[in-house]
Design a protein around this motif. Sequence first.
Motif: not given
Length: 157
Positions: A107-108, A119-121, A138-139, A154-155
Amino acid sequence: MVLDWVTVILLIGIGLVLIVVELIFVPGVTIVGILGFILVAVGIWIGYAALGTTTGHIILAASVLIGGLALFYSFRSEAWSRFALKGAIKSRVNEENPHLLEVGEEGRTVSALRPQGTAVFKERHHEVQTTGAFLSPNTPVRIIKIVANKITVEAIT
């Protein structure tokens, strides 16, 4: 003489009412309870000074007895139950809408994760956290662990 009796009764009566109000309605020790105690003490002192020692003893005993009985019966008769909060919350956070996410989904971030944020999933916002790293908005992120409603990400590099 009559004025002394009226003064003593009013001081002790108002003082006892203030003490009961302090115990029932006002949390902690505040000016209401202190003022009530002072009024009762001054009323008893005036009883001793103006009406004599024997009458002062009777006033002291009556004040303690009336104060104790008023407190006992006010709690026992549940006279204060209409002022009490009776509602209870029996649900849990996110119990109605489970997140339906799985480890490995990508996601982001919407907000900065410091280390918690949003975060968006699957086009839905979720509260997430990192293992300690700070991520900017926005990562791209990946879910690495889900425990109950706690989502760890995690990124993606």
